[in-house]
Design a protein around this motif. Structure first.
Motif, PDB file in Angstrom:
ATOM      1  N   ASP A 173     -33.249 -32.629  -7.955  1.00  0.00           N
ATOM      2  CA  ASP A 173     -33.884 -33.099  -6.718  1.00  0.00           C
ATOM      3  C   ASP A 173     -35.286 -32.545  -6.530  1.00  0.00           C
ATOM      4  O   ASP A 173     -36.212 -33.264  -6.157  1.00  0.00           O
ATOM      5  N   LEU A 174     -35.447 -31.267  -6.778  1.00  0.00           N
ATOM      6  CA  LEU A 174     -36.720 -30.616  -6.452  1.00  0.00           C
ATOM      7  C   LEU A 174     -37.868 -31.071  -7.350  1.00  0.00           C
ATOM      8  O   LEU A 174     -38.950 -31.408  -6.878  1.00  0.00           O
ATOM      9  N   THR A 175     -37.598 -31.118  -8.661  1.00  0.00           N
ATOM     10  CA  THR A 175     -38.697 -31.357  -9.607  1.00  0.00           C
ATOM     11  C   THR A 175     -38.705 -32.761 -10.210  1.00  0.00           C
ATOM     12  O   THR A 175     -39.703 -33.179 -10.780  1.00  0.00           O
ATOM     13  N   MET A 221     -39.794 -18.443 -15.142  1.00  0.00           N
ATOM     14  CA  MET A 221     -40.992 -17.898 -14.468  1.00  0.00           C
ATOM     15  C   MET A 221     -40.866 -16.378 -14.339  1.00  0.00           C
ATOM     16  O   MET A 221     -39.763 -15.875 -14.089  1.00  0.00           O
ATOM     17  N   ASP A 222     -42.009 -15.714 -14.476  1.00  0.00           N
ATOM     18  CA  ASP A 222     -41.979 -14.246 -14.382  1.00  0.00           C
ATOM     19  C   ASP A 222     -42.109 -13.792 -12.924  1.00  0.00           C
ATOM     20  O   ASP A 222     -42.919 -14.346 -12.160  1.00  0.00           O
ATOM     21  N   HIS A 223     -41.333 -12.798 -12.600  1.00  0.00           N
ATOM     22  CA  HIS A 223     -41.391 -12.162 -11.268  1.00  0.00           C
ATOM     23  C   HIS A 223     -41.353 -13.199 -10.148  1.00  0.00           C
ATOM     24  O   HIS A 223     -42.079 -13.080  -9.159  1.00  0.00           O
ATOM     25  N   PHE A 224     -40.513 -14.177 -10.306  1.00  0.00           N
ATOM     26  CA  PHE A 224     -40.507 -15.236  -9.305  1.00  0.00           C
ATOM     27  C   PHE A 224     -39.953 -14.748  -7.963  1.00  0.00           C
ATOM     28  O   PHE A 224     -40.345 -15.240  -6.907  1.00  0.00           O
ATOM     29  N   LYS A 225     -39.070 -13.781  -8.054  1.00  0.00           N
ATOM     30  CA  LYS A 225     -38.509 -13.238  -6.802  1.00  0.00           C
ATOM     31  C   LYS A 225     -39.634 -12.638  -5.954  1.00  0.00           C
ATOM     32  O   LYS A 225     -39.736 -12.907  -4.749  1.00  0.00           O
ATOM     33  N   ALA A 226     -40.504 -11.858  -6.638  1.00  0.00           N
ATOM     34  CA  ALA A 226     -41.604 -11.218  -5.917  1.00  0.00           C
ATOM     35  C   ALA A 226     -42.543 -12.278  -5.330  1.00  0.00           C
ATOM     36  O   ALA A 226     -43.005 -12.160  -4.180  1.00  0.00           O
ATOM     37  N   ILE A 227     -42.790 -13.335  -6.109  1.00  0.00           N
ATOM     38  CA  ILE A 227     -43.676 -14.416  -5.631  1.00  0.00           C
ATOM     39  C   ILE A 227     -43.064 -15.077  -4.393  1.00  0.00           C
ATOM     40  O   ILE A 227     -43.734 -15.287  -3.383  1.00  0.00           O
ATOM     41  N   ASN A 228     -41.783 -15.360  -4.518  1.00  0.00           N
ATOM     42  CA  ASN A 228     -41.068 -15.971  -3.382  1.00  0.00           C
ATOM     43  C   ASN A 228     -41.140 -15.075  -2.155  1.00  0.00           C
ATOM     44  O   ASN A 228     -41.411 -15.546  -1.040  1.00  0.00           O
ATOM     45  N   ASP A 229     -40.854 -13.802  -2.403  1.00  0.00           N
ATOM     46  CA  ASP A 229     -40.816 -12.856  -1.280  1.00  0.00           C
ATOM     47  C   ASP A 229     -42.192 -12.745  -0.621  1.00  0.00           C
ATOM     48  O   ASP A 229     -42.316 -12.687   0.596  1.00  0.00           O
ATOM     49  N   ALA A 236     -35.433 -29.908 -18.700  1.00  0.00           N
ATOM     50  CA  ALA A 236     -34.507 -29.913 -17.557  1.00  0.00           C
ATOM     51  C   ALA A 236     -34.678 -28.631 -16.768  1.00  0.00           C
ATOM     52  O   ALA A 236     -35.054 -27.592 -17.310  1.00  0.00           O
ATOM     53  N   ARG A 237     -34.407 -28.749 -15.479  1.00  0.00           N
ATOM     54  CA  ARG A 237     -34.353 -27.526 -14.664  1.00  0.00           C
ATOM     55  C   ARG A 237     -32.882 -27.160 -14.552  1.00  0.00           C
ATOM     56  O   ARG A 237     -32.068 -27.956 -14.077  1.00  0.00           O
ATOM     57  N   LEU A 238     -32.563 -25.962 -15.022  1.00  0.00           N
ATOM     58  CA  LEU A 238     -31.158 -25.544 -15.028  1.00  0.00           C
ATOM     59  C   LEU A 238     -30.735 -25.044 -13.657  1.00  0.00           C
ATOM     60  O   LEU A 238     -29.561 -25.021 -13.324  1.00  0.00           O
ATOM     61  N   GLY A 287     -32.709 -22.575 -10.106  1.00  0.00           N
ATOM     62  CA  GLY A 287     -33.671 -21.509  -9.821  1.00  0.00           C
ATOM     63  C   GLY A 287     -34.997 -21.780 -10.509  1.00  0.00           C
ATOM     64  O   GLY A 287     -35.530 -22.890 -10.454  1.00  0.00           O
ATOM     65  N   GLU A 288     -35.508 -20.756 -11.201  1.00  0.00           N
ATOM     66  CA  GLU A 288     -36.799 -20.909 -11.900  1.00  0.00           C
ATOM     67  C   GLU A 288     -36.590 -20.896 -13.396  1.00  0.00           C
ATOM     68  O   GLU A 288     -37.434 -20.476 -14.164  1.00  0.00           O
ATOM     69  N   GLU A 289     -35.421 -21.435 -13.795  1.00  0.00           N
ATOM     70  CA  GLU A 289     -35.082 -21.468 -15.222  1.00  0.00           C
ATOM     71  C   GLU A 289     -35.039 -22.915 -15.730  1.00  0.00           C
ATOM     72  O   GLU A 289     -34.452 -23.786 -15.092  1.00  0.00           O
ATOM     73  N   ALA A 321     -38.518 -11.706 -24.793  1.00  0.00           N
ATOM     74  CA  ALA A 321     -39.818 -11.953 -24.151  1.00  0.00           C
ATOM     75  C   ALA A 321     -39.925 -11.199 -22.829  1.00  0.00           C
ATOM     76  O   ALA A 321     -40.973 -10.600 -22.516  1.00  0.00           O
ATOM     77  N   LYS A 322     -38.851 -11.212 -22.068  1.00  0.00           N
ATOM     78  CA  LYS A 322     -38.871 -10.517 -20.763  1.00  0.00           C
ATOM     79  C   LYS A 322     -38.974  -9.007 -20.986  1.00  0.00           C
ATOM     80  O   LYS A 322     -39.781  -8.316 -20.345  1.00  0.00           O
ATOM     81  N   SER A 323     -38.169  -8.509 -21.934  1.00  0.00           N
ATOM     82  CA  SER A 323     -38.117  -7.053 -22.079  1.00  0.00           C
ATOM     83  C   SER A 323     -39.348  -6.492 -22.787  1.00  0.00           C
ATOM     84  O   SER A 323     -39.593  -5.289 -22.738  1.00  0.00           O
ATOM     85  N   GLY A 348     -42.385  -7.305 -21.947  1.00  0.00           N
ATOM     86  CA  GLY A 348     -43.523  -7.360 -21.038  1.00  0.00           C
ATOM     87  C   GLY A 348     -43.789  -8.710 -20.398  1.00  0.00           C
ATOM     88  O   GLY A 348     -44.759  -8.883 -19.668  1.00  0.00           O
ATOM     89  N   ARG A 349     -42.974  -9.742 -20.698  1.00  0.00           N
ATOM     90  CA  ARG A 349     -43.093 -11.078 -20.092  1.00  0.00           C
ATOM     91  C   ARG A 349     -44.368 -11.811 -20.565  1.00  0.00           C
ATOM     92  O   ARG A 349     -45.106 -11.288 -21.365  1.00  0.00           O
ATOM     93  N   ASN A 350     -44.586 -13.008 -20.017  1.00  0.00           N
ATOM     94  CA  ASN A 350     -45.734 -13.856 -20.390  1.00  0.00           C
ATOM     95  C   ASN A 350     -45.863 -13.977 -21.910  1.00  0.00           C
ATOM     96  O   ASN A 350     -46.940 -13.824 -22.478  1.00  0.00           O
TER      97      ASN A 350
HETATM   98  N1  LIG Z   1     -38.762 -21.238  -4.438  1.00  0.00           N
HETATM   99  C1  LIG Z   1     -37.593 -21.254  -5.044  1.00  0.00           C
HETATM  100  N2  LIG Z   1     -37.087 -20.125  -5.492  1.00  0.00           N
HETATM  101  C2  LIG Z   1     -35.907 -20.134  -6.120  1.00  0.00           C
HETATM  102  C3  LIG Z   1     -35.199 -21.349  -6.312  1.00  0.00           C
HETATM  103  N3  LIG Z   1     -34.048 -21.041  -6.965  1.00  0.00           N
HETATM  104  C4  LIG Z   1     -34.060 -19.697  -7.155  1.00  0.00           C
HETATM  105  N4  LIG Z   1     -35.194 -19.140  -6.661  1.00  0.00           N
HETATM  106  C5  LIG Z   1     -35.589 -17.756  -6.624  1.00  0.00           C
HETATM  107  O1  LIG Z   1     -36.061 -17.331  -7.912  1.00  0.00           O
HETATM  108  C6  LIG Z   1     -35.928 -15.919  -7.956  1.00  0.00           C
HETATM  109  C7  LIG Z   1     -35.405 -15.525  -9.315  1.00  0.00           C
HETATM  110  O2  LIG Z   1     -35.455 -14.130  -9.359  1.00  0.00           O
HETATM  111  P1  LIG Z   1     -34.917 -13.296 -10.576  1.00  0.00           P
HETATM  112  O3  LIG Z   1     -33.798 -14.043 -11.257  1.00  0.00           O
HETATM  113  O4  LIG Z   1     -34.631 -11.912 -10.106  1.00  0.00           O
HETATM  114  O5  LIG Z   1     -36.074 -13.278 -11.603  1.00  0.00           O
HETATM  115  P2  LIG Z   1     -37.596 -12.941 -11.477  1.00  0.00           P
HETATM  116  O6  LIG Z   1     -37.959 -12.339 -10.136  1.00  0.00           O
HETATM  117  O7  LIG Z   1     -38.349 -14.149 -11.838  1.00  0.00           O
HETATM  118  O8  LIG Z   1     -37.787 -11.836 -12.549  1.00  0.00           O
HETATM  119  P3  LIG Z   1     -37.904 -12.043 -14.105  1.00  0.00           P
HETATM  120  O9  LIG Z   1     -37.233 -13.356 -14.447  1.00  0.00           O
HETATM  121  O10 LIG Z   1     -37.195 -10.880 -14.703  1.00  0.00           O
HETATM  122  O11 LIG Z   1     -39.345 -12.080 -14.417  1.00  0.00           O
HETATM  123  C8  LIG Z   1     -34.990 -15.541  -6.807  1.00  0.00           C
HETATM  124  O12 LIG Z   1     -35.739 -14.902  -5.803  1.00  0.00           O
HETATM  125  C9  LIG Z   1     -34.436 -16.850  -6.301  1.00  0.00           C
HETATM  126  O13 LIG Z   1     -34.210 -16.829  -4.912  1.00  0.00           O
HETATM  127  C10 LIG Z   1     -35.761 -22.536  -5.801  1.00  0.00           C
HETATM  128  O14 LIG Z   1     -35.215 -23.641  -5.933  1.00  0.00           O
HETATM  129  N5  LIG Z   1     -36.948 -22.450  -5.187  1.00  0.00           N
END
Ligand SMILES: Nc1nc2c(ncn2[C@@H]2O[C@H](COP(=O)(O)OP(=O)(O)OP(=O)(O)O)[C@@H](O)[C@H]2O)c(=O)[nH]1
Length: 367
Positions: free
Chosen positions: A211-213, A246-254, A283-285, A287-289, A356-358, A360-362
């Motif tokens: 749905d998202l992408t 995606m790298d550090h996506f949690k931090a980006i989200n936060d 395909a998007r599996l 989250g950010e994978e 790749a992650k361990s 240093g990523r990217n």
């Molecule tokens: N914006 C957004 N964020 C998502 C979605 N699905 C999952 N996430 C977020 O993606 C983040 C994934 O975080 P982690 O699995 O800890 O990985 P990471 O922070 O990218 O760290 P590394 O993968 O080790 O670089 C979490 O904060 C999820 O909430 C989505 O559909 N949209």
């Protein structure tokens, strides 16, 4: 299972095949007519000169052979009425009339051949065209009978001629009305089937998309993988898979918010889709994978493609969108090794992603 629209073939008609069947049926009527005319002539019931009959048959077949050739090769497919039913009907009806007029016994029997022809043409001709054909043939038959009666070169009574004509017109009208109904039903069914096929295609599209992408979803990419493995095992060609994260996506989200994260995921989907070759799958599996399948690519080739994607993505700027300067990704690539299971292949790609992650990523690693 082949990941395509298998069930749709049964919903949509194969127009080309139908066209051929129709063309062959028209030619079969012509063949039947030729046989009847020749037999009547041999038996002496047909008073037409042998030479005239031979010329009529030569004319008929010199039109029927190219007609069949054109239909078989699909040359008329773009035409408004690709079966040429109206001219073919007029032509065959004229032949029947010619034979009937010159037949002493069994005139009506010859004209009876017109009815299967009419029924056959009703599958293709619009009710109006069918009605016109019937009216023209009925009028011509009436005039022919009148001509015979006036010449008095045979014992044709007016009452008998009139009766013959009325019987012909009545049966012809019945066939035209029934045929028109069959034609309308066929068109309605065809329209419904096309609509059904469109809806099946649409719901299948929804079932295989994220749905998202708008990329493929996990379920579909698993089908694709199984299919690629079966192709690779049968035809010995390479393919590769790649996990992207995606790298550090949690931090980006936060930091920038979930919605901003969503925008980045959509931007990545567009970015990657523009870079991939036509036959590649992404395909998007969840989250950010993401998972990529690269048919006809070995591990080295896949590494090059994914490395290019990583670099381009790492250079894409996001500060104008109110985010960080860049968002990077890590990837793990694995080329299919003949005979291995899909799970083993994915595990190797996953291991590459872990490396790749361990480290240093990217970066992109093989498993
Ligand atoms: N914006 C957004 N964020 C998502 C979605 N699905 C999952 N996430 C977020 O993606 C983040 C994934 O975080 P982690 O699995 O800890 O990985 P990471 O922070 O990218 O760290 P590394 O993968 O080790 O670089 C979490 O904060 C999820 O909430 C989505 O559909 N949209």
């Amino acid at each position: 299972m082949k990941p395509d629209w298998q069930p749709l073939g049964r919903l949509t008609v194969n127009e080309r095949r139908l066209l051929r069947v129709h063309g062959r049926s028209v030619v079969a009527v012509a063949l039947f007519y030729s046989a009847v005319a020749t037999v009547l002539w041999k038996l002496g019931h047909n008073r037409v000169d042998g030479e005239v009959l031979a010329w009529a048959l030569v004319l008929l077949w010199s039109l029927m052979v190219p007609y069949l050739a054109m239909i078989e090769r699909g040359l008329t497919r773009a035409w408004q009425e690709p079966t040429l039913s109206f001219p073919a009907g007029i032509m065959l009806a004229a032949m029947l009339l010619l034979t009937a007029v010159h037949t002493t016994d069994g005139r009506l029997a010859v004209m009876l051949l017109y009815f299967p022809l009419l029924l056959l043409l009703s599958f293709r001709l619009e009710p109006r065209a069918l009605g016109l054909l019937s009216a023209v043939v009925s009028a011509a038959y009436g005039l022919a009978l009148l001509g015979l009666y006036q010449h008095r070169d045979e014992q044709l009574e007016l009452a008998s001629a009139l009766l013959q004509w009325l019987a012909f017109v009545a049966v012809s009208a019945c066939f035209t009305i029934t045929g028109g109904g069959v034609n309308a039903l066929r068109r309605t069914l065809g329209r419904h089937n096309r609509e059904l096929a469109r809806m099946v295609r649409q719901s299948r599209e929804l079932a295989i998309r994220d749905d998202l992408t708008g990329l493929f979803n996990r379920r579909h990419i698993v089908e694709v993988l199984d299919y690629q493995k079966s192709l690779a095992d049968r035809h010995h060609y390479p393919f590769a898979v790649c996990y992207l994260d995606m790298d550090h996506f949690k931090a980006i989200n936060d930091h920038y918010g979930h919605q901003w994260g969503d925008q980045v995921l959509r931007a990545f989907a567009e970015h990657a889709a523009a870079l991939l070759r036509e036959g590649d799958y992404l395909a998007r599996l969840g989250g950010e994978e993401f998972l990529m399948v690269l048919p006809q690519s070995n591990e080295a080739g896949a590494l090059r493609v994914v490395e290019r994607l990583r670099q381009q993505w790492a250079n894409a700027a996001f500060d104008h969108m109110g985010g960080p300067a860049t968002v990077t990704l890590s990837a793990g690539v694995a080329g299919y090794q003949p005979g291995e299971t899909v799970e083993a292949l994915l595990a190797r790609a996953d291991h590459g992603l872990y490396l790749a992650k361990s480290h240093g990523r990217n970066q992109v690693r093989t498993g």
